[in-house]
Motif scaffolding. Structure first.
Motif, PDB file in Angstrom:
ATOM      1  N   ALA A 107       0.829  -1.209   0.000  1.00  7.22           N
ATOM      2  CA  ALA A 107       0.000   0.000   0.000  1.00  7.22           C
ATOM      3  C   ALA A 107       0.863   1.259   0.000  1.00  7.22           C
ATOM      4  CB  ALA A 107      -0.915  -0.003   1.223  1.00  7.22           C
ATOM      5  N   ARG A 108       2.111   1.136   0.439  1.00  5.87           N
ATOM      6  CA  ARG A 108       2.993   2.304   0.541  1.00  5.87           C
ATOM      7  C   ARG A 108       4.000   2.371  -0.607  1.00  5.87           C
ATOM      8  NH1 ARG A 108       2.471   5.151   4.562  1.00  5.87           N
ATOM      9  NH2 ARG A 108       4.541   6.072   4.359  1.00  5.87           N
ATOM     10  N   ALA A 109       3.801   1.522  -1.588  1.00  5.67           N
ATOM     11  CA  ALA A 109       4.799   1.411  -2.658  1.00  5.67           C
ATOM     12  C   ALA A 109       5.080   2.748  -3.352  1.00  5.67           C
ATOM     13  CB  ALA A 109       4.341   0.375  -3.689  1.00  5.67           C
ATOM     14  N   TRP A 110       4.084   3.607  -3.470  1.00  7.26           N
ATOM     15  CA  TRP A 110       4.255   4.880  -4.178  1.00  7.26           C
ATOM     16  C   TRP A 110       4.472   6.043  -3.232  1.00  7.26           C
ATOM     17  CZ3 TRP A 110       5.614   6.215  -8.804  1.00  7.26           C
ATOM     18  CH2 TRP A 110       5.320   7.474  -9.324  1.00  7.26           C
ATOM     19  N   ILE A 111       4.030   5.897  -1.989  1.00 12.32           N
ATOM     20  CA  ILE A 111       4.074   7.038  -1.068  1.00 12.32           C
ATOM     21  C   ILE A 111       5.141   6.898   0.009  1.00 12.32           C
ATOM     22  CG2 ILE A 111       1.658   7.713  -1.426  1.00 12.32           C
ATOM     23  CD1 ILE A 111       0.937   6.157   1.085  1.00 12.32           C
ATOM     24  N   SER A 112       5.874   5.792  -0.022  1.00 11.11           N
ATOM     25  CA  SER A 112       6.916   5.593   0.983  1.00 11.11           C
ATOM     26  C   SER A 112       8.004   6.660   0.848  1.00 11.11           C
ATOM     27  CB  SER A 112       7.521   4.196   0.786  1.00 11.11           C
ATOM     28  OG  SER A 112       8.887   4.196   1.118  1.00 11.11           O
ATOM     29  N   GLU A 113       8.375   7.234   1.970  1.00 12.11           N
ATOM     30  CA  GLU A 113       9.414   8.283   1.944  1.00 12.11           C
ATOM     31  C   GLU A 113      10.742   7.733   1.425  1.00 12.11           C
ATOM     32  OE1 GLU A 113       9.678  10.282   5.708  1.00 12.11           O
ATOM     33  OE2 GLU A 113       7.541  10.754   5.644  1.00 12.11           O
ATOM     34  N   THR A 114      11.050   6.504   1.826  1.00  9.51           N
ATOM     35  CA  THR A 114      12.308   5.896   1.366  1.00  9.51           C
ATOM     36  C   THR A 114      12.297   5.750  -0.148  1.00  9.51           C
ATOM     37  OG1 THR A 114      12.284   4.614   3.393  1.00  9.51           O
ATOM     38  CG2 THR A 114      13.876   3.945   1.724  1.00  9.51           C
ATOM     39  N   TYR A 115      11.155   5.301  -0.673  1.00 10.02           N
ATOM     40  CA  TYR A 115      11.061   5.142  -2.132  1.00 10.02           C
ATOM     41  C   TYR A 115      11.203   6.499  -2.828  1.00 10.02           C
ATOM     42  CZ  TYR A 115       8.944   4.921  -6.701  1.00 10.02           C
ATOM     43  OH  TYR A 115       8.724   5.083  -8.049  1.00 10.02           O
TER      44      TYR A 115
ATOM     45  N   ARG B 219       0.344  -1.753 -13.631  1.00 10.35           N
ATOM     46  CA  ARG B 219      -1.001  -1.681 -14.233  1.00 10.35           C
ATOM     47  C   ARG B 219      -1.687  -3.036 -14.082  1.00 10.35           C
ATOM     48  NH1 ARG B 219      -2.979  -2.205 -19.236  1.00 10.35           N
ATOM     49  NH2 ARG B 219      -0.959  -2.590 -20.186  1.00 10.35           N
ATOM     50  N   ALA B 220      -0.996  -4.083 -14.464  1.00  6.65           N
ATOM     51  CA  ALA B 220      -1.574  -5.427 -14.323  1.00  6.65           C
ATOM     52  C   ALA B 220      -0.431  -6.411 -14.077  1.00  6.65           C
ATOM     53  CB  ALA B 220      -2.330  -5.807 -15.584  1.00  6.65           C
ATOM     54  N   VAL B 221      -0.529  -7.111 -12.957  1.00  8.03           N
ATOM     55  CA  VAL B 221       0.518  -8.086 -12.620  1.00  8.03           C
ATOM     56  C   VAL B 221       0.141  -9.441 -13.210  1.00  8.03           C
ATOM     57  CG1 VAL B 221       1.737  -9.245 -10.736  1.00  8.03           C
ATOM     58  CG2 VAL B 221       1.024  -6.860 -10.473  1.00  8.03           C
ATOM     59  N   LYS B 222       1.046  -9.977 -14.010  1.00  8.13           N
ATOM     60  CA  LYS B 222       0.813 -11.310 -14.583  1.00  8.13           C
ATOM     61  C   LYS B 222       2.001 -12.192 -14.250  1.00  8.13           C
ATOM     62  CE  LYS B 222      -1.987  -9.669 -18.358  1.00  8.13           C
ATOM     63  NZ  LYS B 222      -1.906  -9.052 -19.660  1.00  8.13           N
ATOM     64  N   ALA B 223       1.717 -13.422 -13.924  1.00 11.12           N
ATOM     65  CA  ALA B 223       2.787 -14.342 -13.540  1.00 11.12           C
ATOM     66  C   ALA B 223       3.820 -14.467 -14.640  1.00 11.12           C
ATOM     67  CB  ALA B 223       2.190 -15.712 -13.235  1.00 11.12           C
ATOM     68  N   GLY B 224       5.066 -14.233 -14.285  1.00 11.83           N
ATOM     69  CA  GLY B 224       6.151 -14.482 -15.223  1.00 11.83           C
ATOM     70  C   GLY B 224       6.567 -13.318 -16.099  1.00 11.83           C
ATOM     71  N   SER B 225       5.888 -12.178 -16.015  1.00 18.89           N
ATOM     72  CA  SER B 225       6.339 -11.034 -16.829  1.00 18.89           C
ATOM     73  C   SER B 225       6.248  -9.744 -16.024  1.00 18.89           C
ATOM     74  CB  SER B 225       5.505 -10.905 -18.098  1.00 18.89           C
ATOM     75  OG  SER B 225       4.158 -10.691 -17.762  1.00 18.89           O
ATOM     76  N   LYS B 226       7.190  -8.865 -16.290  1.00 19.45           N
ATOM     77  CA  LYS B 226       7.232  -7.600 -15.539  1.00 19.45           C
ATOM     78  C   LYS B 226       6.069  -6.715 -15.982  1.00 19.45           C
ATOM     79  CE  LYS B 226      10.625  -5.528 -13.391  1.00 19.45           C
ATOM     80  NZ  LYS B 226      11.961  -5.153 -13.104  1.00 19.45           N
ATOM     81  N   PRO B 227       5.346  -6.112 -15.035  1.00 22.10           N
ATOM     82  CA  PRO B 227       4.196  -5.295 -15.440  1.00 22.10           C
ATOM     83  C   PRO B 227       4.604  -3.970 -16.083  1.00 22.10           C
ATOM     84  CG  PRO B 227       4.458  -5.273 -13.059  1.00 22.10           C
ATOM     85  CD  PRO B 227       5.497  -6.204 -13.588  1.00 22.10           C
ATOM     86  N   GLU B 228       3.632  -3.343 -16.710  1.00 20.19           N
ATOM     87  CA  GLU B 228       3.806  -1.982 -17.228  1.00 20.19           C
ATOM     88  C   GLU B 228       3.366  -1.026 -16.128  1.00 20.19           C
ATOM     89  OE1 GLU B 228       4.716  -0.830 -20.340  1.00 20.19           O
ATOM     90  OE2 GLU B 228       5.388  -2.880 -20.671  1.00 20.19           O
TER      91      GLU B 228
ATOM     92  N   ARG C 117       1.353   2.153 -14.505  1.00 18.53           N
ATOM     93  CA  ARG C 117       0.051   2.751 -14.839  1.00 18.53           C
ATOM     94  C   ARG C 117       0.096   4.270 -14.629  1.00 18.53           C
ATOM     95  NH1 ARG C 117      -0.871   0.520  -9.721  1.00 18.53           N
ATOM     96  NH2 ARG C 117      -1.484   2.101  -8.203  1.00 18.53           N
ATOM     97  N   LEU C 118      -0.898   4.918 -15.178  1.00 14.80           N
ATOM     98  CA  LEU C 118      -0.916   6.389 -15.123  1.00 14.80           C
ATOM     99  C   LEU C 118      -1.874   6.915 -14.065  1.00 14.80           C
ATOM    100  CD1 LEU C 118      -0.944   7.010 -18.968  1.00 14.80           C
ATOM    101  CD2 LEU C 118       0.990   7.293 -17.426  1.00 14.80           C
ATOM    102  N   THR C 119      -2.775   6.052 -13.569  1.00 14.19           N
ATOM    103  CA  THR C 119      -3.790   6.546 -12.628  1.00 14.19           C
ATOM    104  C   THR C 119      -3.655   5.863 -11.266  1.00 14.19           C
ATOM    105  OG1 THR C 119      -5.281   4.833 -13.393  1.00 14.19           O
ATOM    106  CG2 THR C 119      -5.465   6.979 -14.466  1.00 14.19           C
ATOM    107  N   GLN C 120      -4.329   6.442 -10.279  1.00 14.65           N
ATOM    108  CA  GLN C 120      -4.403   5.871  -8.919  1.00 14.65           C
ATOM    109  C   GLN C 120      -3.016   5.463  -8.413  1.00 14.65           C
ATOM    110  OE1 GLN C 120      -8.139   3.666 -10.476  1.00 14.65           O
ATOM    111  NE2 GLN C 120      -7.888   2.953  -8.386  1.00 14.65           N
ATOM    112  N   ARG C 121      -2.066   6.330  -8.629  1.00 14.67           N
ATOM    113  CA  ARG C 121      -0.693   5.964  -8.282  1.00 14.67           C
ATOM    114  C   ARG C 121      -0.473   5.878  -6.769  1.00 14.67           C
ATOM    115  NH1 ARG C 121       3.450   8.554 -12.695  1.00 14.67           N
ATOM    116  NH2 ARG C 121       2.988   7.017 -14.282  1.00 14.67           N
TER     117      ARG C 121
ATOM    118  N   PRO D 191      -4.482  -4.130  -9.847  1.00 13.01           N
ATOM    119  CA  PRO D 191      -3.359  -4.647 -10.635  1.00 13.01           C
ATOM    120  C   PRO D 191      -3.162  -6.157 -10.470  1.00 13.01           C
ATOM    121  CG  PRO D 191      -2.700  -2.656  -9.495  1.00 13.01           C
ATOM    122  CD  PRO D 191      -4.048  -3.004  -8.981  1.00 13.01           C
ATOM    123  N   CYS D 192      -3.422  -6.665  -9.269  1.00 15.61           N
ATOM    124  CA  CYS D 192      -3.173  -8.088  -9.038  1.00 15.61           C
ATOM    125  C   CYS D 192      -4.379  -8.959  -9.378  1.00 15.61           C
ATOM    126  CB  CYS D 192      -2.780  -8.348  -7.578  1.00 15.61           C
ATOM    127  SG  CYS D 192      -1.133  -7.740  -7.187  1.00 15.61           S
TER     128      CYS D 192
END
Lengths: 328, 283
Positions: A75-83, A102-111, A113-117, A125-126
């Motif tokens: 939940a803090r992936a985008w708002i973490s101060e360390t990040y 944007r969308a997590v799929k098994a075995g490939s790195k996701p793209e 996303r532009l919204t709800q960051r 996404p999951c």
């Protein structure tokens, strides 16, 4: 027949009918949802749930999961101060795919996303793919279409972002998966909505707080052997089937500090070892790592301290703190 | 007569000796680029638009000649038209550099391409190419230094010895100090001190893997500069100095590997731009 008697019989009949109706709905939803007419299903749908709803919207029904997620690092992936600091104010492109997937799929790195960051790694996404909510269970949910997918129980799903850790786990050859340790299951309900919750049978529900594994004396073995001329410290990651610490780009660390003191307590020597993924010095599963230092002249006590610092904090926690008398 | 010949020869030699210098001498001043360029590079711009614009210019200009050689005049004319458009667009991006552009020469070049006469096209390309060359000669180094290399003084390092956050410059100073601690003490026969300095140096040097990984996002660079040979040399250095009688050959060999394969490679790449930036920032 007396009116009171009629009323009682009528109430009983209504109650029986209600129970029968609830039982039928329960049976249909949990056992034979394909019998429910499509038209009826359409009436129960909530279309906004398929239009990138916020985590809070999902939490209106999945309250327990939402509350657990809300406290998670995901939940803090985008708002973490360390990040924010380490990504130079989120300007490093390499961080984006996994901090705002944007969308997590098994075995490939996701793209990215532009919204709800601000929501980082959240429900959509999951779990949303092809207009359906995907998950490990084959179940029927009136508000949105669902699809069962076994990938949710497999480490490869997490490995689409946690690539290095996934490879470490593969190399460890351990049968346990990411989900077994970091999404432990407990008997519960998928939804907490006061009415809807009773229409689903209780299930084992995964902890969406993604608990960080313990890094303590039980996980990291420490043995110290002191000879007249040298101190040998051996560390062993005995229980965690990936490197400790581990991270793809974060910088968690173990600090090993070995100090030698004379009889008056004066420090004669201090040495520091950093065990960190970014330095390729993290402890591999079941592989001993030894450090040897000469015993200083006049040394009477050796202290060995092992501390852990997660990637998102500057605070250290103690793993081991031992003191030994040098007496030869 | 002999003396006159000697004097004349000496004068001729002196003149000849100076010719290359006179002909090649050029004051080269690396000034910071104008601030108006900032908006075409991160962080003000999401993408490095200026360098993308340069690729646009270079791609269309060079593309004309590629098509010419292949006899594909249709595409040569198309690219010449695109070049003029991009050239005009570029001339309006940085007001301070407007004077470098010669729009008439660019238009003349595009018109000449329509003649399909290679010789004429080559002549028309000359003045346009010169405008590019002049601007590149004056500013390319400074633009690269400012926008394409990070500012090291903004990089912070947590010193692994005391957990204090320090600036990169200061950290490199302390790293260099530890390295000297190894060599100086070893030369003096102070092996215990050299050993301790080597341990400190190894810990501090390895810390750079974390620091550098923040910009160097692929493992290849880390493996190259702080990779296996350097790490093996560092461990070898510490181990050798920890012996009762360290072998000088092994010690100096490992010192050499660390210095040449580690420090020097990195410095060769990064220090020139860093020097330029340091000078700009001096008050």
């Amino acid at each position: 027949m007396k009116p009171a008697r009629i009323l009682i019989l009528f109430s009983l009949a209504c109650g029986m009918a209600g129970l029968l109706a609830c039982g039928t709905i329960y049976f249909l939803i949990n056992k034979k949802h394909t019998w429910i007419p499509e038209k009826l299903v359409e009436l129960a749908r909530q279309p906004d749930l398929l239009e990138n709803p916020t985590a809070k919207r999902c939490g209106e029904c999945h309250e327990a999961i939402f509350k657990a997620w809300e406290k998670s690092r995901h939940a803090r992936a985008w708002i973490s101060e360390t990040y924010i600091k380490d990504s130079e104010n989120r300007s490093k492109e390499k961080c984006l795919p996994c901090h705002i997937p944007r969308a997590v799929k098994a075995g490939s790195k996701p793209e990215p996303r532009l919204t709800q960051r601000d929501e980082g790694v959240f429900c959509i996404p999951c779990h949303m793919a092809d207009g359906k909510m995907n998950g490990p269970y084959a179940l029927y949910s009136p508000p949105h279409p669902t699809r069962q997918n076994d990938a949710y129980r497999k480490a490869v799903f997490c490995g689409s972002c946690h690539e290095k850790t996934y490879k470490e786990w593969q190399a460890a050859g351990h049968e346990s998966t990411c989900q077994k340790c970091h999404m432990p299951r407990a008997e519960g309900r998928l939804v907490q909505n006061p009415v809807l919750k009773y229409f689903h049978a209780p299930k084992e529900v995964a902890d969406h707080g993604f608990p960080h594994g313990a890094v303590g004396a039980g996980e990291i073995g420490l043995s110290v052997d002191i000879k007249p001329d040298r101190v040998r410290v051996v560390l062993l990651n005995d229980t965690v089937p990936h490197h400790v610490p581990t991270a793809d780009n974060g910088d968690p660390r173990l600090y090993l500090t070995v100090e030698q003191f004379d009889t008056a307590g004066e420090k004669l020597d201090r040495v520091r070892e950093i065990l960190a993924p970014q330095q390729e010095t993290a402890l591999m599963y079941k592989k001993e790592v030894a450090f040897t230092y000469p015993v200083e002249r006049g040394a009477r006590r050796v202290s060995v301290r092992l501390e852990y610092k997660p990637a998102w904090s500057t605070e250290k926690t103690e793993v081991h703190n031992k003191s030994f008398t040098v007496d030869f | 007569m002999k003396t006159a010949c000697r004097v004349l020869s000496a004068v001729v030699l002196m003149i000849l000796a100076f010719i290359p210098n006179v002909a090649g001498a050029k004051d080269f001043v690396v000034k910071p680029p104008p601030a108006s360029l900032d908006k075409f590079y991160p962080p003000q711009s999401k993408e490095p638009k200026w360098v993308q614009q340069m690729h646009k210019l270079s791609g269309s200009f060079g593309g004309v000649f590629v098509n010419m050689r292949e006899g594909d005049w249709e595409n040569a004319e198309k690219l010449a038209g695109q070049f003029v458009e991009a050239y005009k667009e570029t001339s309006e991006m940085v007001p301070e550099w407007e004077e470098y552009f010669d729009l008439d020469a660019a238009k003349n070049f595009a018109e000449t391409v329509k003649t399909r006469d290679g010789e004429k096209i080559g002549k028309a390309a000359g003045p346009v190419g010169k405008t590019c060359g002049k601007c590149h000669g004056d500013h390319e180094v400074s633009v690269w230094a400012k926008y394409h290399w990070p500012s090291f003084h903004e990089v912070k390092v947590i010193d692994p010895m005391d957990d204090k956050e320090v600036g990169f410059d200061k950290y490199m100073g302390s790293l260099s100090g530890a390295f000297k601690g190894v060599t100086v003490n070893f030369k003096e026969g102070q092996n215990d001190r050299a050993h301790k300095a080597a341990r400190t140096f190894k810990t501090k040097y390895t810390e750079l893997k974390s620091t550098c990984s923040k910009c160097h996002t692929t493992g290849d660079v880390q493996r190259f500069y702080v990779g296996e040979p350097v790490m093996a040399a560092l461990s070898g250095l510490v181990d050798e100095l920890g012996k009762d009688k360290p072998d000088p050959g092994t010690v100096w060999k490992n010192v050499g590997i660390v210095g040449k394969e580690g420090c020097k490679h990195c410095h060769l790449v990064h220090r020139p731009a860093s020097f330029i930036k340091e000078r700009w920032e001096e008050k």
